[in-house]
Design a protein around this motif. Structure first.
Motif, PDB file in Angstrom:
ATOM      1  N   GLU A 103       0.836  -1.189   0.000  1.00 19.79           N
ATOM      2  CA  GLU A 103       0.000   0.000   0.000  1.00 19.79           C
ATOM      3  C   GLU A 103       0.879   1.250   0.000  1.00 19.79           C
ATOM      4  O   GLU A 103       1.933   1.271   0.629  1.00 19.79           O
ATOM      5  CB  GLU A 103      -0.912   0.014   1.234  1.00 19.79           C
ATOM      6  N   LYS A 104       0.436   2.293  -0.690  1.00 18.03           N
ATOM      7  CA  LYS A 104       1.269   3.475  -0.833  1.00 18.03           C
ATOM      8  C   LYS A 104       0.626   4.691  -0.157  1.00 18.03           C
ATOM      9  O   LYS A 104      -0.541   5.010  -0.397  1.00 18.03           O
ATOM     10  CB  LYS A 104       1.470   3.804  -2.316  1.00 18.03           C
ATOM     11  N   ALA A 105       1.409   5.360   0.681  1.00 18.94           N
ATOM     12  CA  ALA A 105       1.031   6.672   1.186  1.00 18.94           C
ATOM     13  C   ALA A 105       1.737   7.723   0.339  1.00 18.94           C
ATOM     14  O   ALA A 105       2.581   7.407  -0.507  1.00 18.94           O
ATOM     15  CB  ALA A 105       1.410   6.814   2.653  1.00 18.94           C
ATOM     16  N   GLU A 106       1.401   8.999   0.567  1.00 15.88           N
ATOM     17  CA  GLU A 106       1.899  10.067  -0.298  1.00 15.88           C
ATOM     18  C   GLU A 106       3.412  10.245  -0.269  1.00 15.88           C
ATOM     19  O   GLU A 106       3.984  10.826  -1.199  1.00 15.88           O
ATOM     20  CB  GLU A 106       1.217  11.389   0.072  1.00 15.88           C
ATOM     21  N   ASP A 107       4.067   9.753   0.768  1.00 15.79           N
ATOM     22  CA  ASP A 107       5.524   9.910   0.857  1.00 15.79           C
ATOM     23  C   ASP A 107       6.285   8.707   0.300  1.00 15.79           C
ATOM     24  O   ASP A 107       7.506   8.606   0.446  1.00 15.79           O
ATOM     25  CB  ASP A 107       5.940  10.155   2.309  1.00 15.79           C
ATOM     26  N   GLU A 256      -0.288  -8.785  -5.694  1.00 21.46           N
ATOM     27  CA  GLU A 256       0.472  -7.549  -5.499  1.00 21.46           C
ATOM     28  C   GLU A 256      -0.177  -6.351  -6.185  1.00 21.46           C
ATOM     29  O   GLU A 256      -0.302  -5.280  -5.596  1.00 21.46           O
ATOM     30  CB  GLU A 256       1.892  -7.755  -6.027  1.00 21.46           C
ATOM     31  N   LEU A 257      -0.601  -6.516  -7.436  1.00 22.05           N
ATOM     32  CA  LEU A 257      -1.174  -5.392  -8.170  1.00 22.05           C
ATOM     33  C   LEU A 257      -2.516  -4.969  -7.576  1.00 22.05           C
ATOM     34  O   LEU A 257      -2.830  -3.781  -7.495  1.00 22.05           O
ATOM     35  CB  LEU A 257      -1.328  -5.743  -9.649  1.00 22.05           C
ATOM     36  N   HIS A 258      -3.297  -5.954  -7.139  1.00 23.80           N
ATOM     37  CA  HIS A 258      -4.565  -5.620  -6.482  1.00 23.80           C
ATOM     38  C   HIS A 258      -4.307  -4.846  -5.189  1.00 23.80           C
ATOM     39  O   HIS A 258      -4.991  -3.862  -4.888  1.00 23.80           O
ATOM     40  CB  HIS A 258      -5.371  -6.889  -6.182  1.00 23.80           C
ATOM     41  N   THR A 259      -3.321  -5.272  -4.439  1.00 24.29           N
ATOM     42  CA  THR A 259      -2.977  -4.569  -3.204  1.00 24.29           C
ATOM     43  C   THR A 259      -2.607  -3.121  -3.485  1.00 24.29           C
ATOM     44  O   THR A 259      -3.049  -2.197  -2.793  1.00 24.29           O
ATOM     45  CB  THR A 259      -1.814  -5.283  -2.491  1.00 24.29           C
TER      46      THR A 259
END
Length: 319
Positions: A103-107, A256-259
């Motif tokens: 999962e990605k946050a803005e940083d 992975e891509l769905h995550t």
């Protein structure tokens, strides 16, 4: 506010224009003049990669830029409008994050600026917007759905379900989806412009806002209930050579891509007031828009058509 929308007649731009008009703002759009815009909007005609002379006079409180191709176009307008606008929003994408492993946050780390694909174009657009001399908001949208969609994802499913009959439904049916209605995106962007909010924001619903099952059940009901959903496991879909996302729009199997796409970190945006409407409202309103069209659903020329060949679908369901 005096709002300038760079675009304003397509999918996201049209949603922003509609919302801005609804709020009583003084709305100007800049585009090639090829599609209709809401009543009461001032249209300036030009080309993002060519003639910008129509933008040389005038001042605005807020600019919303929906450009999605070569980043130099964003730099040109950000430079041209510096000193004559109070706030600049660039509608970017969560595709700018490097890798898909979590999962990605803005940083999170970003892709290489030399990337030649869509992600690179969006990152270069962000860098171009950064030359603006006032607050800049980078709206890193995820999957966008809703009326006026010209990518074809939700419209394809609605059209397929309306035809009825046995229908391949990609499982598992409880697979969570994360997306944003273009109108909720517009609301957030205009609120942010009014408060001169800057920085990068992941703009998409919370993970699991809906599921593949709820989306297709709702869409089937809304379109008349003529489809018999046949839930097919990811392994069967893969074995048949069917491409998720393109041949089965919206869908990505667990992995992975769905995550990456459907479990992004939206803490920051929700802390600033992002609200996402129920999936039923998005489905019903998109279907109502489709039924009111005089012809086919519009399709962006720079994006491939999506959807599953009926013969391939029938073969999988037959097996």
């Amino acid at each position: 506010m005096r709002v300038l929308i760079l675009g304003g007649s397509g999918f996201v731009g049209r949603a922003v224009a509609d919302e801005a008009v609804h709020r009583g703002h003084d709305v100007t759009v800049f585009n090639r003049g090829l599609r209709a815009v809401p009543a009461g909007v001032t249209t300036l005609t030009g080309d993002r990669l060519g003639d910008l002379s129509a933008l040389e006079p005038g001042t605005w409180d807020a600019v919303v830029d929906t450009w999605s191709a070569r980043g130099e176009a964003v730099r040109r307008t950000a430079e041209l409008l510096s000193g004559r606008a109070g706030h600049y929003t660039y509608v970017s994408s969560r595709s700018v994050y490097a890798g898909t492993e979590h999962e990605k946050a803005e940083d999170a780390p970003l892709v290489d600026v030399a990337d030649e694909g869509y992600a690179g174009d969006k990152l270069r657009g962000e860098l171009g917007a950064a030359v603006f001399d006032g607050p800049v908001l980078l709206g890193r949208a995820g999957l966008i759905l809703g009326p006026y969609e010209d990518i074809g994802r939700l419209p394809w499913w609605l059209g397929r379900l309306a035809r009825g009959g046995p229908t391949l439904a990609p499982g598992p049916r409880d697979l969570g989806l994360q997306y944003i209605d273009a109108r909720d995106l517009a609301i957030f962007l205009l609120d942010a412009a009014a408060s001169r909010l800057g920085g990068a924001f992941n703009l998409v619903s919370v993970p699991g806002h809906t599921t593949m099952g709820e989306l297709l059940d709702t869409a089937n009901e809304v379109t008349g209930g003529r489809a018999q959903l046949r839930w097919v496991e990811p392994a069967v879909i893969a074995a048949a050579g069917i491409e998720p996302w393109s041949q089965l729009p919206i869908y990505l199997p667990p992995g992975e891509l769905h995550t990456f796409l459907h479990q992004g970190d939206v803490t920051k945006a929700y802390g600033q007031g992002l609200v996402c409407r129920p999936v039923r409202e998005t489905v019903e309103d998109t279907w109502a828009w489709m039924r009111g069209l005089p012809g086919d659903v519009p399709q962006r020329a720079d994006r491939p058509q999506v959807g599953l060949d009926p013969q391939v679908e029938a073969k999988v369901l037959g097996e």
